[in-house]
Design a protein around this motif. Sequence first.
Motif, PDB file in Angstrom:
ATOM      1  N   GLU A   1      -5.826   3.774  -7.178  1.00 52.95           N
ATOM      2  CA  GLU A   1      -6.753   3.877  -6.049  1.00 52.95           C
ATOM      3  C   GLU A   1      -7.594   2.616  -5.911  1.00 52.95           C
TER       4      GLU A   1
ATOM      5  N   LEU B   1       0.688   4.089  -2.808  1.00 51.93           N
ATOM      6  CA  LEU B   1       0.332   5.461  -2.422  1.00 51.93           C
ATOM      7  C   LEU B   1       1.370   6.459  -2.930  1.00 51.93           C
ATOM      8  N   ASP B   2       2.655   6.083  -2.843  1.00 54.44           N
ATOM      9  CA  ASP B   2       3.699   6.980  -3.348  1.00 54.44           C
ATOM     10  C   ASP B   2       3.533   7.207  -4.852  1.00 54.44           C
TER      11      ASP B   2
ATOM     12  N   ARG C   1       0.749   6.839  -6.610  1.00 60.09           N
ATOM     13  CA  ARG C   1      -0.483   7.586  -6.866  1.00 60.09           C
ATOM     14  C   ARG C   1      -0.302   9.079  -6.577  1.00 60.09           C
ATOM     15  N   GLU C   2       0.440   9.388  -5.509  1.00 62.97           N
ATOM     16  CA  GLU C   2       0.706  10.796  -5.190  1.00 62.97           C
ATOM     17  C   GLU C   2       1.486  11.474  -6.320  1.00 62.97           C
TER      18      GLU C   2
ATOM     19  N   ILE D   1      -5.361   0.021  -4.274  1.00 64.94           N
ATOM     20  CA  ILE D   1      -5.201   0.312  -2.849  1.00 64.94           C
ATOM     21  C   ILE D   1      -6.453  -0.076  -2.080  1.00 64.94           C
ATOM     22  N   SER D   2      -7.620   0.247  -2.628  1.00 67.50           N
ATOM     23  CA  SER D   2      -8.883  -0.092  -1.966  1.00 67.50           C
ATOM     24  C   SER D   2      -9.038  -1.599  -1.816  1.00 67.50           C
TER      25      SER D   2
ATOM     26  N   VAL E   1       0.832  -1.206   0.000  1.00 65.64           N
ATOM     27  CA  VAL E   1       0.000   0.000   0.000  1.00 65.64           C
ATOM     28  C   VAL E   1       0.860   1.246   0.000  1.00 65.64           C
ATOM     29  N   ARG E   2       1.956   1.216   0.760  1.00 67.71           N
ATOM     30  CA  ARG E   2       2.851   2.383   0.812  1.00 67.71           C
ATOM     31  C   ARG E   2       3.448   2.686  -0.562  1.00 67.71           C
TER      32      ARG E   2
ATOM     33  N   ARG F   1      -8.053   5.928   0.957  1.00 72.20           N
ATOM     34  CA  ARG F   1      -7.314   7.150   0.642  1.00 72.20           C
ATOM     35  C   ARG F   1      -7.909   8.276   1.456  1.00 72.20           C
TER      36      ARG F   1
END
Length: 279
Positions: free
Chosen positions: A215, A134-135, A137-138, A218-219, A130-131, A238
């Motif tokens: 996303e 997330l990086d 996606r950011e 991640i979900s 997930v980390r 998120r």
Amino acid sequence: MEGTSVVYAGIDTHKDKYVLCVLNALGRIVYEGGFATDGAGYRSLAHTISDAGRCALVGIEGTALYGAGICSYLCERGYTVMEILRSKRDKRRRGSSKNDAIDAGTTARNAAAGHGTCVLKSRDGWSEAVRALLDLRELCVRTSTAASSAAKSLDNIAPEPIRSKYEKMSVLAMMKSLARKRSATGSAVTDALHTSLHVLAKTWIDAKQRADELEVLISDLVRDNAPALLEIDGCGARQRRGRQPRKAPLKSSTRLALRRLADRGVERQDRQAQAQPGR
């Protein structure tokens, strides 16, 4: 340096080298030196620690960055590793310059004393996945934001026919319209402007699509591994920065009762007290 005495090790991490400092139980330096950040350097560093004595604890700075490799290597071989927080510049002793060997010694002393230590982040499992997502996606979100801002800026200085066409459009409608290929107009400035806006629109659409796909991934990971998080108000796969959980509104009957009970003078004093800065 063979022995069975208890020692503490501190490692100051860099991109191209590791600096090791080994202290005995009295805080005296047993070994001090540098190692490469490759497999051979890992093995040599681990052997040096074991030869110095029975290592009680290894303190490492930056275990999630430059120290990630050596941290995983030592943990796999049974060493007790703790992350040591880097001391801030204003907390350094005055007159002391930046020195890798001194920093490694400070790390070892902090590890032995338990100062500034924290539990290592888990670098495996679903949380690490997930980390990483997330990086990424950011990065996609920042790219799409930069593309839309650049397109808006170009539209603001564009000739009047182009500016009037897009100035009242939403970002989504503007990007969809700009993504369609335009025919050449014969004007070098206008054609260059259309090309720039077209490329920015394609970049925005592609980055937004990638962010939406990430996303979803991640979900799915959060739903499969921590479904209880999704049931908490204000939590989700998120979470927007600065967003607070929604507060439950008061019932109308409760608000009416509070209005009837509250005296206007007391209510005014309460508002004045709330307006004053806290002491």
